[in-house]
Write a protein that holds these residues in place. Structure first.
Motif, short mmCIF file in Angstrom:
data_model
loop_
_atom_site.label_atom_id
_atom_site.label_comp_id
_atom_site.label_asym_id
_atom_site.label_seq_id
_atom_site.Cartn_x
_atom_site.Cartn_y
_atom_site.Cartn_z
N PRO A 43 -39.72 -25.58 -79.39
CA PRO A 43 -40.31 -25.11 -80.65
C PRO A 43 -40.13 -26.16 -81.75
CG PRO A 43 -38.74 -23.50 -79.77
CD PRO A 43 -38.63 -24.75 -78.94
N MET A 44 -40.98 -26.11 -82.76
CA MET A 44 -40.93 -27.08 -83.84
C MET A 44 -39.54 -27.16 -84.48
SD MET A 44 -43.38 -27.61 -87.19
CE MET A 44 -43.48 -25.90 -87.54
N GLN A 45 -38.91 -26.02 -84.74
CA GLN A 45 -37.60 -26.04 -85.39
C GLN A 45 -36.56 -26.75 -84.53
OE1 GLN A 45 -37.00 -25.18 -88.66
NE2 GLN A 45 -35.17 -26.36 -88.17
N GLU A 46 -36.64 -26.60 -83.21
CA GLU A 46 -35.69 -27.29 -82.33
C GLU A 46 -35.89 -28.80 -82.39
OE1 GLU A 46 -34.39 -27.42 -77.65
OE2 GLU A 46 -35.29 -25.59 -78.44
N VAL A 47 -37.14 -29.25 -82.43
CA VAL A 47 -37.42 -30.68 -82.56
C VAL A 47 -36.86 -31.19 -83.89
CG1 VAL A 47 -39.22 -32.45 -82.71
CG2 VAL A 47 -39.46 -30.57 -81.07
N ILE A 48 -37.08 -30.45 -84.95
CA ILE A 48 -36.55 -30.83 -86.26
C ILE A 48 -35.02 -30.90 -86.22
CG2 ILE A 48 -36.29 -30.07 -88.67
CD1 ILE A 48 -39.21 -28.99 -88.40
N ASP A 49 -34.39 -29.93 -85.58
CA ASP A 49 -32.92 -29.93 -85.45
C ASP A 49 -32.44 -31.15 -84.67
OD1 ASP A 49 -32.85 -27.57 -86.88
OD2 ASP A 49 -32.54 -26.30 -85.10
N ARG A 50 -33.16 -31.53 -83.62
CA ARG A 50 -32.78 -32.71 -82.84
C ARG A 50 -32.93 -33.98 -83.68
NH1 ARG A 50 -34.98 -31.53 -76.69
NH2 ARG A 50 -33.94 -29.52 -76.52
N ILE A 51 -33.98 -34.05 -84.49
CA ILE A 51 -34.16 -35.21 -85.37
C ILE A 51 -33.01 -35.27 -86.39
CG2 ILE A 51 -35.63 -36.20 -87.19
CD1 ILE A 51 -38.04 -35.00 -85.61
N THR A 52 -32.67 -34.12 -86.96
CA THR A 52 -31.56 -34.07 -87.93
C THR A 52 -30.26 -34.51 -87.28
OG1 THR A 52 -32.67 -32.27 -89.10
CG2 THR A 52 -30.33 -32.55 -89.52
N GLY A 53 -30.00 -34.03 -86.06
CA GLY A 53 -28.79 -34.43 -85.34
C GLY A 53 -28.77 -35.92 -85.04
N TYR A 54 -29.91 -36.45 -84.64
CA TYR A 54 -30.02 -37.89 -84.37
C TYR A 54 -29.70 -38.70 -85.62
CZ TYR A 54 -32.41 -42.39 -83.94
OH TYR A 54 -32.71 -43.72 -83.98
N ARG A 55 -30.30 -38.32 -86.71
CA ARG A 55 -30.07 -39.08 -87.96
C ARG A 55 -28.63 -38.94 -88.44
NH1 ARG A 55 -35.92 -38.03 -90.03
NH2 ARG A 55 -36.91 -39.84 -89.07
N SER A 56 -28.04 -37.78 -88.24
CA SER A 56 -26.64 -37.58 -88.60
C SER A 56 -25.74 -38.49 -87.78
CB SER A 56 -26.22 -36.12 -88.37
OG SER A 56 -26.92 -35.26 -89.22
N ARG A 57 -26.03 -38.61 -86.48
CA ARG A 57 -25.23 -39.49 -85.62
C ARG A 57 -25.39 -40.95 -86.04
NH1 ARG A 57 -27.44 -35.95 -82.04
NH2 ARG A 57 -28.90 -37.48 -81.18
N VAL A 58 -26.59 -41.36 -86.41
CA VAL A 58 -26.82 -42.74 -86.86
C VAL A 58 -26.01 -43.02 -88.12
CG1 VAL A 58 -28.54 -44.34 -87.82
CG2 VAL A 58 -29.08 -42.99 -85.77
N LEU A 59 -26.06 -42.10 -89.09
CA LEU A 59 -25.32 -42.30 -90.34
C LEU A 59 -23.81 -42.29 -90.10
CD1 LEU A 59 -27.45 -40.14 -92.79
CD2 LEU A 59 -27.30 -42.64 -92.68
N ALA A 60 -23.33 -41.42 -89.20
CA ALA A 60 -21.90 -41.38 -88.89
C ALA A 60 -21.46 -42.68 -88.23
CB ALA A 60 -21.59 -40.18 -88.00
N ALA A 61 -22.26 -43.20 -87.32
CA ALA A 61 -21.92 -44.46 -86.65
C ALA A 61 -21.88 -45.61 -87.66
CB ALA A 61 -22.92 -44.76 -85.54
N ALA A 62 -22.83 -45.65 -88.59
CA ALA A 62 -22.84 -46.69 -89.61
C ALA A 62 -21.61 -46.58 -90.51
CB ALA A 62 -24.12 -46.59 -90.45
N SER A 63 -21.24 -45.37 -90.85
CA SER A 63 -20.06 -45.15 -91.68
C SER A 63 -18.79 -45.59 -90.94
CB SER A 63 -19.96 -43.67 -92.06
OG SER A 63 -18.82 -43.43 -92.83
N ASP A 64 -18.71 -45.27 -89.66
CA ASP A 64 -17.55 -45.68 -88.86
C ASP A 64 -17.45 -47.19 -88.79
OD1 ASP A 64 -16.92 -43.04 -88.41
OD2 ASP A 64 -17.70 -43.00 -86.34
N MET A 65 -18.59 -47.86 -88.62
CA MET A 65 -18.60 -49.32 -88.56
C MET A 65 -18.14 -49.92 -89.88
SD MET A 65 -22.05 -50.26 -86.57
CE MET A 65 -22.25 -50.01 -84.83
#
Length: 76
Positions: A43-65
């Motif tokens: 469903p559209m909301q699940e795709v949006i949630d996956r995109i949000t999770g992906y971007r959160s992981r990218v930002l967290a990895a950048a912050s950790d670095m």
């Protein structure tokens, strides 16, 4: 990358930064910036949630670095 499922149940990964629009009527359709379209089972909301999770992981990895002093890994 996020993983989604085609109607024939095969899974594939897509770069969420290249998704221009998502339609749901009734199937969920991803419209890419190059005009390609993919119809997926999620469903559209699940795709949006996956995109949000992906971007959160990218930002967290950048912050950790940044915290670890590996600024070259964030910038370059």
């Amino acid at each position: 990358m996020i993983v989604v499922t085609r109607l024939n149940r095969t899974r594939f990964a897509v770069n969420p930064d290249l998704i221009e629009r998502i339609h749901e009527s009734p199937d969920t359709t991803l419209v890419m910036v190059d005009g390609a379209t993919f119809i997926v089972l999620e469903p559209m909301q699940e795709v949006i949630d996956r995109i949000t999770g992906y971007r959160s992981r990218v930002l967290a990895a950048a912050s950790d670095m940044r915290r670890s002093g590996d600024v070259a890994g964030v910038i370059g």
